[in-house]
Scaffold this active site. Structure first.
Site: not given
Ligand code: COA
Ligand code: ZN
Length: 316
Positions: A15, A207, A240, A249
């Protein structure tokens, strides 16, 4: 030193590591690595994350990976989620445990999940509800617990208030994450002295990222304060994408080697881990930061140079 008899490691390389690789790791390779880690005795594996595929395209195959891995009895397979949509996907995919993500710093939380801390806490309450209905335990990770690459210091008062909210939501465990390797051992000790007595019954995980070569010293400090759960990444993969300067890590096999050398059990086959680390280097196509795959274990011995053996004085 005050050392526990045994610690539990959660492997996060597939991950935290694969999420930041520039090339998409083929789904079959991800499945192969997860299966080999489980076979080596790794008790917990954070397999993938159920996040937006736009944010982390490298892990867009999360459901396929979860569906195809061989579930070894006794191994806990978890995934990271930022919101209730992710929690529903993770539960549907059959995870044993949900790991949530939220940052102790407003700037990093906005950069990482596009939410303020308050907005994230609202989403994580919805995650807790999904998890409660599915009877899946939640471990709540807090990024930048020891410092933020944008804001600098994260006051412990503030960290404590975030922990309190997550514990109120029913988190079984809390993961304190040093996302960009800013923590030092004295600071880890101070933070744990403050938080551990305040939240009895919480399972604490540290972590670490080895960005400034302080990961293992920080883990030693945490063990002195009773922490027995640690995240680590095979070969030292990890980082990240939304935290500038983040690097890998703590390397799993380096950590296990250090623990075993001190007589602390992990239940993991170190030789198997070294082989997996070499395989992961082939998969990602570069040498990874872990030291052990290069140096060999502490008991590695080399042949003597010519003419030396005859000159070694007999012991009196
Ligand atoms: N899984 C799959 N798709 C997701 C989702 C999830 N958990 N959460 C949101 N989405 C999709 C929505 O359905 C939407 O899709 P569409 O554009 O096709 O309609 C799109 O993503 C945007 O959704 P929204 O709720 O507006 O989110 P956002 O654009 O503000 O993004 C997160 C917020 C949290 C979803 C996004 O920033 C994210 O996934 N971040 C993860 C960061 C990460 O993993 N970092 C490393 C680990 S520390
Ligand atoms: Zn980390």
């Amino acid at each position: 030193m005050k050392l526990p008899r045994r610690v539990t490691i959660c492997e996060v390389g597939t991950r935290d590591g694969f999420q930041i690789e520039p090339d998409f790791i083929p789904t079959e390779r991800k499945i192969e690595v997860v299966n080999r880690l489980a076979a080596a005795g790794m008790p917990r594996i954070e397999v993938t994350s159920f996040v937006s595929p736009k944010a982390i395209p490298q892990l867009r195959d999360a459901a396929e990976v979860m569906a195809a891995i061989a579930r070894r009895p006794g191994t806990v397979y978890s995934a990271l989620v930022p919101n209730d949509k992710g929690a529903v996907r993770a539960v549907d995919a059959g995870v044993d445990e949900i790991h949530t993500v939220l940052s102790a710093s407003e700037s990093h939380n906005l950069a990482n999940v596009n939410m303020t801390i308050g907005e994230s806490l609202t989403r994580l309450a919805a995650v807790a509800e999904v998890a409660r209905r599915a009877e899946v335990p939640v471990v709540s990770g807090i990024s930048c617990s020891f410092g933020c690459p944008f804001e600098g210091d994260v006051p412990t008062d503030h960290l404590e208030s975030v922990v309190a909210r997550l514990v109120d939501m029913g988190a079984r465990g809390v993961g304190l994450a040093d996302t960009t390797g800013m923590a030092n051992p004295a600071q880890v000790a101070r933070v744990l002295e403050r938080l551990v007595p305040r939240f009895p019954g919480v399972e604490w995980t540290l972590h670490t990222h080895d960005t400034r070569a302080m990961a293992i010293p920080n883990i030693l400090a945490a063990m002195e304060h009773g922490v027995t759960h640690f995240d680590a990444s095979i070969g030292g993969l990890g980082g990240c994408p939304f935290a500038p300067g983040a690097s890998g890590n703590v390397c799993t096999e380096d950590l296990i080697h250090c623990l075993h050398a001190m007589g602390v059990e992990t239940g993991v086959d170190l030789d198997a881990m070294i082989e997996i680390s070499k395989r992961v280097q082939e998969i990602v196509g570069r040498v990874l930061p872990g030291q052990l795959a290069k140096a060999g274990k502490w008991n590695r011995r080399y042949p003597l140079p010519g003419g030396v053996r005859e000159r070694i004085p007999a012991r009196p």
